[in-house]
Scaffold this active site. Structure first.
Site, mmCIF file in Angstrom:
data_model
loop_
_atom_site.group_PDB
_atom_site.id
_atom_site.type_symbol
_atom_site.label_atom_id
_atom_site.label_comp_id
_atom_site.label_asym_id
_atom_site.label_seq_id
_atom_site.Cartn_x
_atom_site.Cartn_y
_atom_site.Cartn_z
ATOM 1 N N GLU A 165 32.747 50.457 24.166
ATOM 2 C CA GLU A 165 32.316 50.197 22.795
ATOM 3 C C GLU A 165 33.360 49.295 22.136
ATOM 4 O O GLU A 165 34.550 49.599 22.154
ATOM 5 C CB GLU A 165 32.180 51.526 22.043
ATOM 6 C CG GLU A 165 31.738 51.331 20.608
ATOM 7 C CD GLU A 165 30.905 52.489 20.078
ATOM 8 O OE1 GLU A 165 30.451 53.339 20.864
ATOM 9 O OE2 GLU A 165 30.706 52.535 18.843
ATOM 10 N N ARG A 166 32.889 48.171 21.604
ATOM 11 C CA ARG A 166 33.749 47.171 20.964
ATOM 12 C C ARG A 166 34.788 46.613 21.948
ATOM 13 O O ARG A 166 35.909 46.259 21.557
ATOM 14 C CB ARG A 166 34.445 47.730 19.726
ATOM 15 C CG ARG A 166 33.531 48.459 18.760
ATOM 16 C CD ARG A 166 32.325 47.647 18.392
ATOM 17 N NE ARG A 166 31.425 48.382 17.486
ATOM 18 C CZ ARG A 166 30.275 47.872 17.042
ATOM 19 N NH1 ARG A 166 29.870 46.684 17.431
ATOM 20 N NH2 ARG A 166 29.521 48.570 16.229
ATOM 21 N N GLU A 289 28.949 58.946 11.413
ATOM 22 C CA GLU A 289 28.017 58.058 12.115
ATOM 23 C C GLU A 289 27.192 58.806 13.152
ATOM 24 O O GLU A 289 27.055 58.367 14.291
ATOM 25 C CB GLU A 289 28.789 56.894 12.758
ATOM 26 C CG GLU A 289 29.521 56.045 11.733
ATOM 27 C CD GLU A 289 30.202 54.812 12.323
ATOM 28 O OE1 GLU A 289 30.594 54.856 13.501
ATOM 29 O OE2 GLU A 289 30.335 53.814 11.590
ATOM 30 N N ARG A 334 31.470 53.583 -0.399
ATOM 31 C CA ARG A 334 31.915 54.022 0.934
ATOM 32 C C ARG A 334 33.437 54.099 1.016
ATOM 33 O O ARG A 334 33.992 54.987 1.684
ATOM 34 C CB ARG A 334 31.373 53.071 2.008
ATOM 35 C CG ARG A 334 31.938 53.354 3.380
ATOM 36 C CD ARG A 334 31.271 52.509 4.448
ATOM 37 N NE ARG A 334 32.064 52.542 5.673
ATOM 38 C CZ ARG A 334 31.835 51.785 6.728
ATOM 39 N NH1 ARG A 334 30.821 50.934 6.727
ATOM 40 N NH2 ARG A 334 32.612 51.858 7.802
ATOM 41 N N LYS A 358 42.217 55.455 9.542
ATOM 42 C CA LYS A 358 42.224 54.004 9.776
ATOM 43 C C LYS A 358 43.102 53.312 8.741
ATOM 44 O O LYS A 358 43.282 53.817 7.636
ATOM 45 C CB LYS A 358 40.797 53.452 9.719
ATOM 46 C CG LYS A 358 39.952 53.853 10.920
ATOM 47 C CD LYS A 358 38.615 53.123 10.954
ATOM 48 C CE LYS A 358 37.811 53.600 12.173
ATOM 49 N NZ LYS A 358 36.513 52.890 12.300
ATOM 50 N N ASP A 363 36.754 49.516 7.319
ATOM 51 C CA ASP A 363 36.655 49.526 8.771
ATOM 52 C C ASP A 363 37.299 48.306 9.429
ATOM 53 O O ASP A 363 36.591 47.377 9.802
ATOM 54 C CB ASP A 363 35.175 49.620 9.169
ATOM 55 C CG ASP A 363 35.003 50.023 10.627
ATOM 56 O OD1 ASP A 363 35.991 50.420 11.256
ATOM 57 O OD2 ASP A 363 33.872 49.945 11.121
ATOM 58 N N GLU A 391 37.123 43.781 16.951
ATOM 59 C CA GLU A 391 35.711 43.968 16.610
ATOM 60 C C GLU A 391 35.261 43.041 15.478
ATOM 61 O O GLU A 391 34.182 42.469 15.537
ATOM 62 C CB GLU A 391 35.475 45.432 16.212
ATOM 63 C CG GLU A 391 34.076 45.701 15.684
ATOM 64 C CD GLU A 391 33.865 47.158 15.286
ATOM 65 O OE1 GLU A 391 34.768 47.996 15.490
ATOM 66 O OE2 GLU A 391 32.775 47.456 14.763
HETATM 67 C C1 BDP Z 1 33.364 51.180 13.814
HETATM 68 C C2 BDP Z 1 32.679 50.713 15.045
HETATM 69 C C3 BDP Z 1 31.990 51.807 15.808
HETATM 70 C C4 BDP Z 1 32.927 52.987 15.972
HETATM 71 C C5 BDP Z 1 33.409 53.435 14.615
HETATM 72 C C6 BDP Z 1 34.477 54.513 14.693
HETATM 73 O O1 BDP Z 1 31.735 49.727 14.682
HETATM 74 O O2 BDP Z 1 31.593 51.291 17.050
HETATM 75 O O3 BDP Z 1 32.316 54.034 16.639
HETATM 76 O O4 BDP Z 1 34.005 52.378 13.931
HETATM 77 O O5 BDP Z 1 35.631 54.162 14.518
HETATM 78 O O6 BDP Z 1 34.373 50.257 13.591
HETATM 79 O O7 BDP Z 1 34.172 55.657 14.909
#
Ligand code: BDP
Length: 698
Positions: A165-166, A289, A334, A358, A363, A391
């Site tokens: 992923e990414r 998510e 958000r 983060k 994001d 990403e």
């Molecule tokens: C976002 C990404 C996603 C990740 C999510 C995360 O788009 O793919 O699963 O963060 O950090 O940046 O959980």
């Protein structure tokens, strides 16, 4: 030739300057290794490899120190009383720290590399080799160094089917199909590279977790990897899918307050630790998510984290609980949601829980102000989560030196306990006095021959490790080290290319998201510009939610007159961000909705200034190309060509970003492009028609 790429910053190029070599040889001619552990063997072999390659000649590894000019490597316990006396106190060291000291004993000159544990010695060896790699003097050494954080960890977002992923550097390194019996040499080389920069943990699996990793079939494979990584000081961690007790445990619920659930996790932990006694613990993405979590059962993050913490506590494990949460049912900005959800829990987590935050509140954007949570949870260990994989920053095709971004965040002042309470001091425990500290980096590593896709993306892996070791390191120092170790010590190369690295972060901000714009990438894959996207089911998945361009202006009003997100910062910081006059222009549109005619500090209108920033970004990339084209003589042909081609793509894409964004925003500003900004060659319709169904990493 691909060999060069593969060797990362551990090239150990033969030095051609005869004078320099003889200078080094006047201090070091042999190696003495007193230890016998696997780690000390790795250390002595590495030292031998490095010195032989760089200085020529033979460096035999002996077990007794009877000759002059040797490097003696040993843990504290095995040093002779005479040497110990010369070294002095080990008090300033933690378990992973090291001392490098030149001593003279019975007329013999030696360099001692030592630490409380063998792993410290190994780190000391890499540090010593770096001196030689970067042409630094090794005379009269007296270095005491120790990592400032405990958990320095890569987060691999790797799936069990080997997609990442990414991930933009090929497939996952972990070949689950062939494990545990087939040990790919890459596992060893991966561990070595990490150890060389002080990384001491790796989460093998995606935060969007699959419970199967916790079944015996997979744990056996995880165990094999842990065995490879152990002598390099690297602990293995896994992501825990909160619903695993249902999915692989046959239970009806995953409610953290249910005794059977808690027991299931306790037994699972026992089973894992039986195989992997030094297993690090779990990383958890819960109720975010679509991932399951305690809230599915009416419980909260504390209930969930503490239940798991109890399961791993008897074995010394930790729970890294992620704060990356926002909800489709929450109409709030958000950017405010993680703080709102977590800050009330301050002080409520068990001792072996660390909350992973983060760097910014949205994001991993090219630029975000620091996450307000860093200034607001004095009683909770918080660990930093950076994203090394790009990403939102051009994947592995754009050259962006991320230590610059990391440093900007770490240096930000939270004012939590008055002026000087930087994010770095919060996460290294200086301020909060928490024992558990850490920095995580979402990995950019895959099975591409060069590991990271872009040869220069290796610098981001390197820089992450160096900053995790010492969050106060300057990104210029990191750039300097990395270039010398990876390419060349020639000043005619270092000077311009280092400048190029240091400028590259601001370049990407300029051509993608200047003045605090954010999240205007095309949705889903996040490749290229998509400020027009407005049709996704959740409002905060749409770029229009973030830039809010209209005929009056552009930007997200997070000040008192808007969502009041500024109030999540300490009053000193709040005041600065809240006021249009004092808000740094780099963050302007993050915090304010500003009219197109607003006068910037340089006298330009916002519209003109914005257009000129996009243009500047493009020009910066052009400049990067010029710098690179002049460095051909210092670089091997293969890497030279690779980077040249990648920079050409970056240049094209920078122009794409500029043209698409300006054409789109122009519909609202209704103004002409100012002089100095190149006219777009395509229409807005054209840019909007571009589709990338197979963009990687999605
Ligand atoms: C976002 C990404 C996603 C990740 C999510 C995360 O788009 O793919 O699963 O963060 O950090 O940046 O959980």
């Amino acid at each position: 030739m691909a060999q060069k790429d593969y060797k990362l910053w551990l090239q150990y190029n033969q030095k051609t300057d005869v004078e320099l070599v003889s200078k080094y040889l006047s201090d070091v001619q042999g190696i003495v290794s007193l230890g016998n552990s696997e780690t000390s063997k790795i250390a002595s072999n590495e030292l031998k490899l490095g010195l032989q390659n760089m200085l020529g000649g033979k460096f035999e590894i002996k077990s007794k120190s009877d000759s002059d000019k040797t490097v003696i490597i040993s843990s504290q316990a095995l040093l002779s009383p005479e040497i110990k006396k010369e070294i002095g106190s080990f008090d300033q060291l933690n378990e992973e720290g090291f001392i490098i000291k030149s001593i003279s004993l019975k007329g013999k000159n030696q360099i001692i590399i030592t630490g409380k544990k063998d792993i410290g010695v190994l780190y000391g060896v890499y540090s010593f080799l770096r001196l030689v790699q970067t042409n630094k003097s090794i005379k009269n050494l007296n270095i005491v160094d120790a990592p400032k954080t405990n958990i320095r960890i890569l987060n691999h977002w790797d799936n069990l089917d080997r997609t990442v992923e990414r991930g933009y550097a090929g497939f996952s390194l972990w070949n689950w199909q062939k494990l545990p019996d087939f040990i790919d040499q890459r596992y060893i080389d991966y561990a070595r590279a990490n150890a060389s920069i002080g990384i001491n943990g790796t989460v093998l699996t995606n935060v969007n977790a699959n419970a199967l990793i916790l079944t015996p079939q997979y744990l056996e494979k995880v165990e094999a990897l842990a065995n490879v990584f152990r002598p390099y000081g690297i602990k293995v961690y896994l992501t825990a899918r909160f619903s695993a007790p249902i999915e692989i445990g046959g239970l009806k619920t995953a409610d953290p307050k249910d005794a059977d659930v808690a027991n299931w996790w306790k037994n699972k932990a026992k089973e894992i630790y039986k195989r992997i006694p030094d297993f690090g613990g779990f990383l958890v993405k819960a109720n975010s998510e679509g991932q399951p979590g305690p809230q599915n059962y009416g419980r909260d993050h504390v209930d969930g984290a503490n239940m798991l913490a109890d399961a791993v506590a008897p074995f010394g494990g930790v729970i890294m609980w992620r704060a990356f949460v926002y909800s489709e049912h929450d109409a709030n900005d958000r950017a405010k949601q993680a703080y709102a959800e977590f800050v009330p829990y301050d002080g409520k987590f068990k001792d072996n829980v660390i909350v992973q935050v983060k760097n910014g509140a949205i994001d991993f954007q090219p630029r975000e102000p620091f996450h307000p949570m860093f200034g607001a949870m004095p009683k909770t260990p918080l660990m930093m989560e950076f994203q090394i994989t790009q990403e939102y920053l051009g994947f592995s095709t754009h050259l962006v030196f991320l230590p610059k971004l990391f440093q900007e965040v770490l240096e930000s002042d939270t004012y939590q306990k008055g002026k000087g309470t930087t994010v770095a001091k919060v996460i290294d425990g200086t301020i909060t006095k928490t024992k558990l500290t850490g920095i995580a980096g979402v990995s950019n590593i895959g099975n591409d021959l060069n590991w990271t896709g872009h040869p220069f993306a290796q610098a981001n892996w390197y820089g992450f490790g160096r900053l995790a070791w010492n969050p106060n390191l300057d990104s210029e120092v990191i750039a300097d080290e990395w270039l010398r170790c990876t390419f060349s010590n020639d000043e005619n190369f270092i000077k311009p290319v280092k400048e190029m690295l240091l400028d590259s972060r601001e370049a990407v901000v300029n051509y993608m998201t200047p003045f605090g714009l954010h999240h205007i990438m095309d949705t889903g894959h996040h490749y290229g510009p998509g400020p027009w996207v407005s049709n996704l089911s959740r409002p905060e998945w749409n770029p229009v939610y973030y830039h809010k361009a209209d005929k009056n202006g552009i930007g997200f009003d997070r000040s008192k007159t808007g969502t009041n997100a500024t109030a999540q910062y300490a009053p000193e910081v709040e005041k600065i961000f809240d006021n249009l006059e004092t808000c740094p222009e780099k963050d302007l549109l993050w915090f304010h909705h500003v009219s197109w005619d607003y006068k910037l500090k340089n006298g330009q209108t916002l519209w003109n200034g914005l257009a000129l920033k996009y243009e500047e970004g493009v020009n910066q990339v052009k400049n990067m190309q010029n710098v690179w084209n002049k460095s051909e003589q210092f670089v091997d042909a293969e890497r030279f060509k690779e980077v040249q081609m990648l920079l050409e793509i970056q240049y094209k894409e920078a122009k794409w970003w500029r043209d698409a964004c300006l054409l789109y925003f122009q519909q609202y500003s209704g103004k002409e492009l100012p002089a100095g900004v190149e006219k777009p060659t395509q229409s807005l319709d054209y840019f909007q028609s571009l589709k990338f169904p197979f963009a990687p990493g999605n």
